[in-house]
Design an enzyme around this catalytic site. Structure first.
Site, mmCIF file in Angstrom:
data_model
loop_
_atom_site.group_PDB
_atom_site.id
_atom_site.type_symbol
_atom_site.label_atom_id
_atom_site.label_comp_id
_atom_site.label_asym_id
_atom_site.label_seq_id
_atom_site.Cartn_x
_atom_site.Cartn_y
_atom_site.Cartn_z
ATOM 1 N N ASP A 68 0.857 -1.193 0.000
ATOM 2 C CA ASP A 68 0.000 0.000 0.000
ATOM 3 C C ASP A 68 0.885 1.233 0.000
ATOM 4 O O ASP A 68 2.052 1.197 0.415
ATOM 5 C CB ASP A 68 -0.913 -0.003 1.233
ATOM 6 C CG ASP A 68 -1.943 1.114 1.213
ATOM 7 O OD1 ASP A 68 -2.349 1.532 0.109
ATOM 8 O OD2 ASP A 68 -2.350 1.577 2.297
ATOM 9 N N HIS A 69 0.326 2.337 -0.463
ATOM 10 C CA HIS A 69 0.999 3.630 -0.397
ATOM 11 C C HIS A 69 0.687 4.280 0.949
ATOM 12 O O HIS A 69 -0.482 4.500 1.276
ATOM 13 C CB HIS A 69 0.522 4.547 -1.523
ATOM 14 C CG HIS A 69 1.040 4.174 -2.874
ATOM 15 N ND1 HIS A 69 0.273 4.194 -4.022
ATOM 16 C CD2 HIS A 69 2.273 3.769 -3.267
ATOM 17 C CE1 HIS A 69 1.004 3.834 -5.056
ATOM 18 N NE2 HIS A 69 2.220 3.553 -4.621
ATOM 19 N N PHE A 99 -5.076 4.696 0.234
ATOM 20 C CA PHE A 99 -6.185 3.889 -0.293
ATOM 21 C C PHE A 99 -5.800 3.032 -1.504
ATOM 22 O O PHE A 99 -6.613 2.842 -2.404
ATOM 23 C CB PHE A 99 -7.396 4.771 -0.644
ATOM 24 C CG PHE A 99 -7.598 5.944 0.272
ATOM 25 C CD1 PHE A 99 -7.791 5.741 1.629
ATOM 26 C CD2 PHE A 99 -7.578 7.237 -0.208
ATOM 27 C CE1 PHE A 99 -7.974 6.807 2.498
ATOM 28 C CE2 PHE A 99 -7.746 8.321 0.657
ATOM 29 C CZ PHE A 99 -7.944 8.102 2.011
ATOM 30 N N HIS A 100 -4.595 2.465 -1.483
ATOM 31 C CA HIS A 100 -4.154 1.674 -2.633
ATOM 32 C C HIS A 100 -3.661 0.277 -2.246
ATOM 33 O O HIS A 100 -2.599 -0.154 -2.713
ATOM 34 C CB HIS A 100 -3.033 2.409 -3.376
ATOM 35 C CG HIS A 100 -3.410 3.766 -3.867
ATOM 36 N ND1 HIS A 100 -2.481 4.763 -4.094
ATOM 37 C CD2 HIS A 100 -4.630 4.290 -4.175
ATOM 38 C CE1 HIS A 100 -3.107 5.843 -4.531
ATOM 39 N NE2 HIS A 100 -4.408 5.586 -4.584
ATOM 40 N N PRO A 101 -4.379 -0.476 -1.401
ATOM 41 C CA PRO A 101 -3.905 -1.830 -1.090
ATOM 42 C C PRO A 101 -3.951 -2.721 -2.329
ATOM 43 O O PRO A 101 -4.907 -2.684 -3.103
ATOM 44 C CB PRO A 101 -4.899 -2.312 -0.019
ATOM 45 C CG PRO A 101 -6.133 -1.500 -0.250
ATOM 46 C CD PRO A 101 -5.659 -0.164 -0.731
#
Length: 555
Positions: A297-298, A478-480
């Site tokens: 994630d980010h 919000f990038h899993p």
């Protein structure tokens, strides 16, 4: 459709699932069922771009997940919103249209995933995109996913871009063109002042087709197998007291439930690490130790500033007159803050430097999201003063986490452990990103707009103090991704055609299949993956039909 047998069952009506259902149902001979755990996307806050601030906390349209305590973040739980409605996270996201870097996809191909190099995925980005600038070598002009420019330049964003130029980052008009590096305005998945989710782009044109059934409030609980072939899905409709139903398919189950719930559903269905399945009392259909592993994630680090001029969205939102003007501008022209959402400007740059001051990475390693408002966290209540936010994230983290079930109930969130900042490169790059943001804020172009740095504040001066600030304040952007990753090694979950290893009739088509996280926002790549998957599904179906015909002829 009266019976419960289909050609394809799509699990999850999110960024990828809506694409699959819309495209596959274009063939009137193909019967498609789309299952979505959340409700229909009726809320105005979904469709109004600035409504992101409302849906961020809505248990109706958002799973409102939390990670497990992360030891690298001083034991904090991190809030992980994920979409729970038609359109999935594309209905509640920040609207930013970013594809990542050419090198991201060439790396996927170099890992052994044939067909996923940049030159091979670019046509699918173009196919999906309806950019208001029109078609070009890098863009589509008439695709279903509408992409728009931010209509008006903002004084604060212009100052940020000027500041970035002063520290050596060029201005760019297109982060998705030949080169990503640069500072400029984002393009958004909006159209005429409204959000363009994948539900709006792909389902609205398809919803009245007689060969497509869309079931909402339908939570998939198990995949149904005949031996090692997926033949259906069991799902509960209507909440905890709702009926259990089973739908069957002749061709394939297409799992698009996202990087949390796709591996969760595989594990609940007997596909995953043997030790985990046996501990949970789940019969093993097929052992795949990589299911739920490789979570990436980010991590977002938000720097907050008080602005010296009353030109921010805070000023408008904190005034009845300002709110009225915002509403009137949107009603009359479909422009202004209500049509934009949160982040307007951004920057992709190489922040981490070696001992000689040279960039360590060959391509941008940091992304900025710049918002003309400030709050304690994304989607939170804005501060009472003129404020703005610069958020930075490391683009290609080395840290890896996992997703593992801890209940037999699909409605119970699984264990989510991101393990943020668990490697030295991640820690160094994240601190370098914070320092780069400070350098831009202190540039001649931005200095007139900065009254004070609220966070991290002057008390955080050394690298160690900045790292501690990141541990105490970092949050997801919000990038899993990556929990059902594509590949051919023992820990891969799907092959290069997104078919689950070791079983038939089952694919995973969402961001969980990414072998490594792309250098940017993930919505556009998810759409691309689904567009490409549709072609692969059709090709494989034709090949299977031809093989059957040949076999029957020989017989």
């Amino acid at each position: 459709m009266r019976d419960e047998e289909f050609d394809y069952i799509v699990v999850g009506a999110g960024s990828a699932g809506c694409v699959l259902a819309g495209r596959l149902s274009e063939d009137p001979a193909t019967r498609v069922l789309l299952l979505e755990a959340g409700p229909v996307d009726r809320s105005l806050w979904i469709h109004l771009p600035i409504g992101y601030g409302k849906t961020m906390w809505s248990p109706t349209y958002n799973w409102c997940f939390e990670t497990d305590p992360d030891p690298n973040m001083n034991g904090r739980r991190i809030y992980w919103p994920r979409g729970k409605t038609l359109g999935g996270s594309s209905s509640i996201n920040g609207l930013i249209y970013i594809r990542g870097q050419r090198e991201d996809y060439d790396h996927w191909a170099a890992l052994g995933n044939a067909g996923w190099g940049y030159d091979e995925v670019l046509p699918y980005f173009i196919r999906s995109e309806g950019n208001e600038r029109g078609a070009s070598a890098f863009h589509g002009g008439d695709g279903p996913l509408k992409v728009s420019d931010i209509a008006a330049k903002h004084e604060l964003i212009e100052a940020f871009i000027g500041g970035a130029q002063q520290i050596g980052v060029p201005r760019t008009g297109d982060f998705n063109g030949a080169e990503q590096e640069g500072a400029g305005y984002y393009q958004l998945t909006t159209h005429k002042g409204w959000r363009c989710s994948t539900a709006k782009a792909y389902l609205v044109p398809a919803r009245h087709r007689p060969n497509l059934r869309i079931e909402t409030d339908a939570l998939a609980s198990r995949l149904v197998f005949d031996g090692r072939r997926a033949v259906g899905v069991s799902y509960r409709q209507g909440g905890q007291g709702g009926d259990m139903k089973t739908a069957r398919c002749r061709a394939e189950v297409l799992l698009s439930a996202g990087s949390i719930q796709s591996p969760q559903l595989l594990q609940l269905s007997g596909i995953g690490p043997r030790a985990l399945l046996e501990r949970m009392g789940i019969p093993v259909v097929h052992e795949l130790p990589g299911v739920g592993e490789n979570l990436q994630d980010h991590l977002q680090i938000r720097l907050g500033y008080e602005c010296s001029k009353p030109i921010t969205t805070n000023d408008q939102l904190n005034s009845w007159l300002g709110q009225a003007r915002m509403g009137l501008e949107w009603l009359m022209y479909r422009t202004g803050p209500l049509a934009v959402g949160i982040n307007q400007g951004g920057c992709f740059m190489r922040a981490l430097k070696d001992a000689n001051g040279r960039p360590v990475a060959a391509t941008p390693d940091i992304q900025f999201h710049v918002a003309t408002l400030s709050a304690d966290m994304a989607g939170g209540k804005v501060h009472p003063y003129s404020g703005f936010t610069m958020s930075v994230c490391q683009l290609r983290p080395e840290s890896r986490g996992h997703v593992r079930i801890r209940s037999l109930d699909a409605a119970e969130p699984p264990e989510m452990q991101p393990n943020y900042l668990s490697t030295e490169l991640d820690r160094a790059t994240t601190v370098a990103g914070v320092k780069a943001a400070r350098a831009i804020a202190q540039s001649p172009a931005m200095r007139p707009y900065v009254k004070r740095e609220v966070k991290p504040g002057p008390e955080a001066a050394s690298d160690a103090e900045l790292l501690e600030f990141c541990r105490n304040n970092g949050a997801t952007i919000f990038h899993p991704t990556g929990t059902c990753r594509m590949g051919s090694d023992p820990l891969a979950v799907v092959d290069a055609r997104l078919r689950v290893h070791g079983v038939a009739g089952l694919r995973v088509i969402d961001c969980s299949a990414m072998p490594t996280l792309v250098s940017g926002n993930t919505n556009a790549p998810a759409v691309m993956m689904a567009e490409k998957a549709v072609d692969m599904i059709r090709e494989d179906a034709r090949a299977a039909a031809a093989a059957t015909t040949t076999s029957e002829t020989k017989t």
